[in-house]
Design a protein around this motif. Sequence first.
Motif, short mmCIF file in Angstrom:
data_model
loop_
_atom_site.label_atom_id
_atom_site.label_comp_id
_atom_site.label_asym_id
_atom_site.label_seq_id
_atom_site.Cartn_x
_atom_site.Cartn_y
_atom_site.Cartn_z
N GLY A 165 59.76 32.25 30.35
CA GLY A 165 60.61 33.40 30.20
C GLY A 165 60.11 34.84 29.79
N ARG A 166 59.25 34.74 28.85
CA ARG A 166 58.41 35.91 28.34
C ARG A 166 57.68 36.50 29.50
NH1 ARG A 166 55.04 36.36 22.91
NH2 ARG A 166 57.13 36.13 21.97
N PHE A 167 57.16 35.65 30.06
CA PHE A 167 55.96 36.56 31.28
C PHE A 167 56.60 36.24 32.72
CE2 PHE A 167 53.34 35.19 27.66
CZ PHE A 167 52.64 36.47 27.39
N GLY A 168 57.77 36.06 33.03
CA GLY A 168 58.37 36.14 34.21
C GLY A 168 57.67 34.92 35.11
N LEU A 169 57.39 33.81 34.56
CA LEU A 169 56.91 32.96 35.63
C LEU A 169 57.97 31.88 35.84
CD1 LEU A 169 54.03 31.93 33.15
CD2 LEU A 169 53.97 33.50 34.97
N GLU A 170 57.76 31.26 37.06
CA GLU A 170 58.54 30.12 37.70
C GLU A 170 58.11 29.03 37.01
OE1 GLU A 170 59.56 27.73 41.86
OE2 GLU A 170 57.99 29.25 41.68
N LEU A 171 59.00 28.24 36.61
CA LEU A 171 58.66 26.81 35.92
C LEU A 171 59.06 25.84 36.72
CD1 LEU A 171 57.71 25.25 33.29
CD2 LEU A 171 60.02 25.41 32.35
N ARG A 172 58.15 24.83 37.16
CA ARG A 172 58.47 23.78 38.07
C ARG A 172 58.11 22.76 37.37
NH1 ARG A 172 54.68 25.91 43.33
NH2 ARG A 172 55.92 27.93 43.74
N VAL A 173 59.48 21.79 37.55
CA VAL A 173 59.50 20.56 36.67
C VAL A 173 59.41 19.31 37.76
CG1 VAL A 173 60.59 19.10 35.16
CG2 VAL A 173 60.72 21.66 34.72
N VAL A 174 58.36 18.57 37.61
CA VAL A 174 58.50 17.45 38.51
C VAL A 174 59.13 16.43 38.12
CG1 VAL A 174 56.92 15.62 39.47
CG2 VAL A 174 56.03 18.21 39.47
N ARG A 175 60.08 16.04 39.11
CA ARG A 175 60.93 14.72 38.66
C ARG A 175 60.17 13.38 38.74
NH1 ARG A 175 66.87 16.06 41.36
NH2 ARG A 175 67.35 18.29 40.54
N ASN A 176 60.57 12.41 37.97
CA ASN A 176 59.90 11.17 37.99
C ASN A 176 60.81 10.26 38.99
OD1 ASN A 176 62.09 8.83 36.50
ND2 ASN A 176 62.50 10.86 35.81
N GLU A 177 59.87 9.29 39.17
CA GLU A 177 60.32 8.31 40.27
C GLU A 177 60.30 6.90 39.44
OE1 GLU A 177 57.85 8.51 43.86
OE2 GLU A 177 58.10 10.45 43.90
N ASN A 178 61.71 6.49 39.03
CA ASN A 178 61.56 5.38 38.26
C ASN A 178 60.85 5.42 36.94
OD1 ASN A 178 63.19 3.83 40.27
ND2 ASN A 178 61.61 3.50 41.55
N GLY A 179 60.92 6.40 36.42
CA GLY A 179 60.23 6.85 34.99
C GLY A 179 58.73 6.96 35.43
#
Length: 393
Positions: A119-133
């Motif tokens: 948020g401070r530096f204007g970056l995109e945050l990509r969160v990879v979803r788990n597959e069965n944990g």
Amino acid sequence: MRRNLFPALRKFRAYLNTASLGLMPASALQRANELLIEAINFEGEVNSVDYMNQVFLEPALREAAKLMGVHVENVGLSIQTTEGLRRLLLSMEPRKGQNVVSLDTEFPTIPALLKSYSGRFGLELRVVRNENGLHPLETIERAIDDNTLAVVLSSVNWVTGERINLRELSRAVHEHGAWLIVDAVQHLGSLRLYPEKEGVDALAAGGEKWLLSPDTGAGLIYASDEFLEEAKPITGLLNMEPPTENWGSWWGLPDKDPWGRLKVSRGVKKLDFGGGPPYIIAAAFRASLELINEVGIEEIERHNLRLAEMVIERALSAGLGVFGGDSAIVTVKTGMGYEGEEEVYRRLSGRGIAVSHRGVLGHHGIRVSPHLYNTVEDVELFLEELLRAMGAG
């Protein structure tokens, strides 16, 4: 292994909870007392950073460097994990529009840091979803592109025990010119982790778990030469090279210009606190690191994985599910709902079995985390008491 060095073991029938808090060896008392006695009696130039660094800080850093198989100049002291990761992140100069990649099952430290940082530096945050944990390597790699600043993740997951193949991941990260930054708090001290060989650019690890220095604030950071060359931290005075032979001989010079140019230190000192470091942390931490190196991380890894595998085999044979197999963290999936499982956890605690009840994004269970002071008998007792607690209506 060295059970006599851990007086706290007497409080439990079986302590299998190092992923929450490691036990401190009694040898830490001697190391901390050495510093306190010198300070109380004002001995050994305790008012001199030159002396204190040499006698109390540098020995701890040498032990840390030995554990990771790196040069001591690439290792620094931190205040647990968060402060170390924050220092590493804030030493970079991201461009607006870049992205940062992480995983959805991370311990909340990383989400808190990365949400604020992006948020401070204007970056995109990509969160990879788990597959069965779990997170197959290819799913992480698909999130990385030429605009990726860094991949920031735990090398061992706090709930599932999943261990990331850092060497393979680093190849994909570096192909896109990004940095691989690792939260190693559930890894370092339990399993081998040689960051240079595995292509890790920087890492932070609190000392309170597998590094056996709880309640001191201890932690470590590592940064590669390439990362340090690009890093642009906000520096303090002691991030600088002594302008004379040592700092002590500089203070009295009559013509010094406080605003004059000083040369930035080489190595991780560039990222250091900038003032006098917390020497009491370093003193106590040194004893724990010495013990780990004395036993040997290869032997510790063999021991921990052997006990973890025993938990997995016995749990599966009892018809239970598990997360684990790559690390010393095993979460036994009871198949019960939260309230029932919480009651099982309370019963285990009441019977002197120290484990944890952990969950994330729908994946949960009773987490077991054996370390060097544990035995086969500890594991057998846990499994016996777990089945008894689950069957207790």
